[in-house]
Design a protein around this motif. Structure first.
Motif, mmCIF file in Angstrom:
data_model
loop_
_atom_site.group_PDB
_atom_site.id
_atom_site.type_symbol
_atom_site.label_atom_id
_atom_site.label_comp_id
_atom_site.label_asym_id
_atom_site.label_seq_id
_atom_site.Cartn_x
_atom_site.Cartn_y
_atom_site.Cartn_z
ATOM 1 N N GLU A 1 39.790 45.638 44.745
ATOM 2 C CA GLU A 1 38.714 45.983 43.807
ATOM 3 C C GLU A 1 38.686 47.457 43.448
ATOM 4 N N GLU B 1 39.651 49.015 39.701
ATOM 5 C CA GLU B 1 38.663 49.778 38.930
ATOM 6 C C GLU B 1 39.217 51.151 38.559
ATOM 7 N N PRO C 1 34.554 47.946 36.243
ATOM 8 C CA PRO C 1 34.308 47.308 37.537
ATOM 9 C C PRO C 1 34.896 45.907 37.590
ATOM 10 N N ILE C 2 35.643 45.619 38.648
ATOM 11 C CA ILE C 2 36.315 44.332 38.814
ATOM 12 C C ILE C 2 36.082 43.842 40.238
ATOM 13 N N THR C 3 35.694 42.583 40.376
ATOM 14 C CA THR C 3 35.629 41.958 41.688
ATOM 15 C C THR C 3 36.842 41.047 41.853
ATOM 16 N N HIS D 1 37.711 39.453 38.381
ATOM 17 C CA HIS D 1 36.640 39.157 37.443
ATOM 18 C C HIS D 1 36.034 40.471 36.964
ATOM 19 N N TYR D 2 35.941 40.633 35.660
ATOM 20 C CA TYR D 2 35.299 41.812 35.103
ATOM 21 C C TYR D 2 33.782 41.637 35.171
ATOM 22 N N LEU D 3 33.112 42.668 35.642
ATOM 23 C CA LEU D 3 31.655 42.602 35.766
ATOM 24 C C LEU D 3 31.005 43.039 34.463
ATOM 25 N N ARG D 4 29.796 42.550 34.214
ATOM 26 C CA ARG D 4 29.113 42.816 32.949
ATOM 27 C C ARG D 4 28.393 44.147 32.945
ATOM 28 N N ARG D 5 28.185 44.724 34.098
ATOM 29 C CA ARG D 5 27.371 45.962 34.148
ATOM 30 C C ARG D 5 28.103 47.132 33.467
#
Length: 267
Positions: free
Chosen positions: A240, A244, A250-252, A263-267
């Motif tokens: 992660e 990033e 931001p990626i989980t 997974h790309y985060l929406r924040r």
């Protein structure tokens, strides 16, 4: 960007060895002192944001572009010094841009892959290679069709068949999934995987889809700002904080069927 150590590579006497390679355009460095070993065998994916230097590095390895500094070896061949015909029998590249000035049938275009071996005069052995490539890419029913009559996915398969017909140990592909829908992109990735597992090829491919790289590659090389930030197995690179840093979003990461998925985060 903070500095991240490149994950260790085992030294190899065969494979692609890149040493201190640099390339600049108009004062802007696009490949910055890259040193990298790509061992013989397996599928390697080059990933990174736009402008990371992936396609430029691939072109330097294939001698389509000269490096300003550094050197590249493919097995025992010094890429900058060996004869073009010798290199073309060891290494093939499929570039992003394909502008065909003449109307060609599928079989004729695939036959171009044999040029380094026969100089354009196909011998029986060359015809065998063409037939084998058409069969391998499931193009036999399209062999007499004109290339410009085909769908985007079919044309991409034809171009890969041309590379397969060239019958080199090393195959480089620059963004072969561009402009393909999900089904056709998946088909191309499966074909590349088969070329490694069944034909023993060493395949290096530039891709933008991080999860495609994680699903199909043996090794991932991540670049940013002309430098290699990380190189290793999908599990080593798909972390992660590292992702990033590379992509600046931001990626989980979680595991699906034993493989890492980002997974790309929406924040």
């Amino acid at each position: 960007m903070t500095s991240t150590a490149v994950l260790p590579h085992a030294a190899t006497s065969s494979g692609i060895a890149i040493r201190e390679v640099t390339k600049s355009y108009d004062g802007t460095t696009v490949v910055d002192r890259v040193t990298l070993d790509l061992p013989r065998g397996g599928l390697t994916c080059l990933v990174g944001p736009n402008g990371a230097g992936k396609s430029t590095l691939l072109s330097i390895v294939a001698r389509l572009l000269p490096a300003d500094e550094g050197e590249v070896h493919v097995d025992d061949l010094d890429v900058t010094r060996c004869e073009s015909s010798v290199l073309a029998r060891r290494l093939a590249i499929l570039r992003q841009e394909h502008h065909l000035a003449v109307r060609l049938r599928v079989r004729d275009l695939v036959g171009f892959g044999r040029f380094p071996h026969c100089g354009g005069r196909l011998r029986p052995v060359d015809v065998e290679h063409v037939d084998r490539a058409l069969h391998y890419l499931d193009l036999e029913d399209l062999a007499d069709r004109f290339v410009d009559e085909l769908s985007g996915g079919q044309r991409q398969r034809v171009l890969i068949a041309m590379v397969v017909a060239q019958d080199t140990d090393y195959v480089l592909l620059d963004e072969p999934l561009n402009n393909l829908d999900m089904r056709h992109a998946l088909g191309i990735l499966r074909l590349l995987r088969r070329a490694v597992d069944e034909l023993g090829k060493t395949v290096v491919v530039v891709v933008h889809d991080l999860n495609a790289a994680a699903a199909f590659a043996d090794r991932i090389v991540a670049m940013r700002d002309g430098r290699v930030v990380a190189a290793g197995s999908p599990d080593e690179v798909m972390r992660e904080g590292l992702l990033e840093e590379i992509f600046a979003v931001p990626i989980t990461v979680e595991r699906v069927q034993g493989r890492p998925v980002g997974h790309y985060l929406r924040r």
